[in-house]
Design an enzyme around this catalytic site. Structure first.
Site, mmCIF file in Angstrom:
data_model
loop_
_atom_site.group_PDB
_atom_site.id
_atom_site.type_symbol
_atom_site.label_atom_id
_atom_site.label_comp_id
_atom_site.label_asym_id
_atom_site.label_seq_id
_atom_site.Cartn_x
_atom_site.Cartn_y
_atom_site.Cartn_z
ATOM 1 N N GLU A 89 0.833 -1.200 0.000
ATOM 2 C CA GLU A 89 0.000 0.000 0.000
ATOM 3 C C GLU A 89 0.869 1.251 0.000
ATOM 4 O O GLU A 89 1.970 1.269 0.554
ATOM 5 C CB GLU A 89 -0.907 -0.014 1.237
ATOM 6 C CG GLU A 89 -1.841 -1.219 1.208
ATOM 7 C CD GLU A 89 -2.833 -1.262 2.367
ATOM 8 O OE1 GLU A 89 -3.804 -2.002 2.257
ATOM 9 O OE2 GLU A 89 -2.651 -0.554 3.369
ATOM 10 N N SER A 188 11.981 6.459 7.602
ATOM 11 C CA SER A 188 11.604 6.216 8.992
ATOM 12 C C SER A 188 12.037 4.815 9.402
ATOM 13 O O SER A 188 11.778 3.842 8.695
ATOM 14 C CB SER A 188 10.089 6.351 9.135
ATOM 15 O OG SER A 188 9.696 6.096 10.470
ATOM 16 N N CYS A 330 -0.915 6.207 10.015
ATOM 17 C CA CYS A 330 0.256 5.482 10.510
ATOM 18 C C CYS A 330 -0.155 4.176 11.166
ATOM 19 O O CYS A 330 -1.015 4.159 12.040
ATOM 20 C CB CYS A 330 0.988 6.277 11.572
ATOM 21 S SG CYS A 330 1.434 7.892 11.060
HETATM 22 N N1 SAH Z 1 9.349 0.414 10.079
HETATM 23 C C1 SAH Z 1 9.528 1.836 9.962
HETATM 24 C C2 SAH Z 1 8.651 2.434 8.908
HETATM 25 C C3 SAH Z 1 7.171 2.407 9.235
HETATM 26 S S1 SAH Z 1 6.694 4.022 9.460
HETATM 27 C C4 SAH Z 1 9.330 2.480 11.317
HETATM 28 O O1 SAH Z 1 8.979 1.778 12.249
HETATM 29 O O2 SAH Z 1 9.594 3.669 11.471
HETATM 30 C C5 SAH Z 1 5.185 3.905 10.211
HETATM 31 C C6 SAH Z 1 5.110 4.794 11.422
HETATM 32 O O3 SAH Z 1 3.829 4.614 12.020
HETATM 33 C C7 SAH Z 1 6.129 4.396 12.468
HETATM 34 O O4 SAH Z 1 6.541 5.522 13.177
HETATM 35 C C8 SAH Z 1 5.302 3.497 13.339
HETATM 36 O O5 SAH Z 1 5.872 3.321 14.597
HETATM 37 C C9 SAH Z 1 4.008 4.250 13.361
HETATM 38 N N2 SAH Z 1 2.864 3.437 13.768
HETATM 39 C C10 SAH Z 1 2.700 2.116 13.631
HETATM 40 N N3 SAH Z 1 1.517 1.743 14.132
HETATM 41 C C11 SAH Z 1 0.921 2.861 14.580
HETATM 42 C C12 SAH Z 1 -0.341 3.127 15.171
HETATM 43 N N4 SAH Z 1 -1.216 2.147 15.411
HETATM 44 N N5 SAH Z 1 -0.636 4.407 15.496
HETATM 45 C C13 SAH Z 1 0.242 5.407 15.218
HETATM 46 N N6 SAH Z 1 1.441 5.210 14.660
HETATM 47 C C14 SAH Z 1 1.772 3.953 14.351
#
Ligand code: SAH
Length: 340
Positions: A89, A188, A330
């Site tokens: 996605e 990220s 996110c």
């Molecule tokens: N694996 C990388 C890239 C993914 S970015 C990373 O972890 O940074 C996606 C972002 O959304 C990350 O900051 C992740 O921690 C955040 N994220 C994941 N699940 C989420 C949720 N349920 N609510 C808010 N942010 C979330």
């Protein structure tokens, strides 16, 4: 290698073995830049050449199989399928400064963060540079919008696909149709320290965002298994090296989860740890996912947390949530493996 994975030089070499006309490589490269999904889209190539190319390689730009538009804020979620049937996605978002695309770096993810929707989906494989580039090119083509920024914040861990991600960023820069410079790209990471150190040595002004989500190891370990390998102290040391070398600030993502990491004490501890760093904290009330059971912190709690961080000397913003009504926010993206 698929065509979309090739940089300009590789394309020149590859095509020289198929067609002696030097301008062919430029033509094909341009079609990739425009997000052509198949050889038949490349209408200024002779039919016979298209057939010859198709018999030797795939284009490698994922096919758009779904498009969901947010009724609330104009965010568009794209569902794309790779040649081998993996579904990923991407999200197109509009900001004051233009359009951004959020790109997935893997089909699935190995990191296993407790709050993230991609966790129960498992891991299929890393995406190739062209499959990442193809997300940007395909979305831009379908929307007829020029994309100014790219964030590698979709499904997957970019530093678990370091080489693929870096080549993708170079392709964004090299293709004239996208022409997105390194400064307009943010990667990220969930906190893979060696990736941060490698990035800081590239000499490229790529933005770095780190998903922190906790102010101490006990809470972070519970939320993010990666913390067992790279503790917060080690992670922050790595970030310090990044900011020293690049002179760029790091963004820390912090999803506020009611009763888990949102107490005033957490904010104070975080401020103490980050006070002297060249950084910025992005607070996001956690988005609900089907299986985590986590609830977002109430507004008042978010406000207080932000106040304590700012008061403690750390630049803080509360993130505007885009696309949560279409599961495009996110942590709401998930991959599905399509079985045919
Ligand atoms: N694996 C990388 C890239 C993914 S970015 C990373 O972890 O940074 C996606 C972002 O959304 C990350 O900051 C992740 O921690 C955040 N994220 C994941 N699940 C989420 C949720 N349920 N609510 C808010 N942010 C979330």
């Amino acid at each position: 290698m698929q065509l979309a994975d090739m940089d300009r030089l590789e394309m020149n070499e590859w095509l020289a073995g198929i067609d002696p006309a030097a301008y062919r490589a430029a033509q094909v490269f341009r079609w990739i830049g425009r997000g052509a999904a198949c050889f038949d889209d490349m209408t200024d190539l002779p039919r016979e050449l298209r057939a010859r190319l198709a018999s030797r390689a795939a284009v490698g730009i994922p096919e758009v199989v779904g498009r969901l538009c947010s009724a609330r804020d104009g965010t568009v979620k794209y569902v794309l399928k790779t040649a081998d049937g993996n579904v990923v996605e991407s999200v197109l978002m509009e900001y004051r400064h233009g359009f951004s695309v959020c790109v997935s770096s893997q089909a699935g993810c190995r990191m296993g963060c407790a709050f993230c929707a991609s966790r129960p989906q498992g891991f299929a494989r890393s995406l190739s540079p062209g499959e990442m580039f193809g997300q940007v090119a395909a979305v831009s083509r379908r929307e007829k919008k020029s994309v100014g920024h790219v964030v590698v914040m979709g499904i997957g861990e970019p530093f678990d696909n370091y080489d693929g991600t870096l080549k993708f960023v170079r392709l964004l820069h090299e293709h004239e149709e996208t022409n997105i410079g390194y400064r307009k790209v943010t990667i990220s990471t969930s906190g893979i320290l060696p990736g941060i150190l490698r990035l800081s040595e590239e000499g490229l002004p790529i933005g770095l965002s780190v998903s922190l989500h906790a102010s101490n190891d006990a809470v972070r370990e519970r939320l993010m298994p990666v913390n067992r390998k790279y503790s917060i102290d080690k992670l922050l040391e790595g970030c310090k090296i990044y900011t020293d070398r690049t002179k760029r600030r790091v963004t820390f993502e912090y999803a506020l989860i009611a009763g888990v990491n949102d107490a005033p004490g957490d904010a104070r501890e975080l401020a103490r740890r980050l006070r002297h760093m060249l950084c910025h904290v992005n607070l996001i009330p956690v988005n609900r996912t089907e299986d985590s059971g986590f609830r977002p912190s109430p507004k008042e709690r978010v406000r207080r947390f932000a106040e304590l961080l700012s008061g403690g000397g750390v630049q803080t913003t509360v993130r505007r949530e885009l696309g949560s009504d279409i599961a495009a926010a996110c942590g709401q993206l998930r991959n599905t493996v399509v079985t045919q």
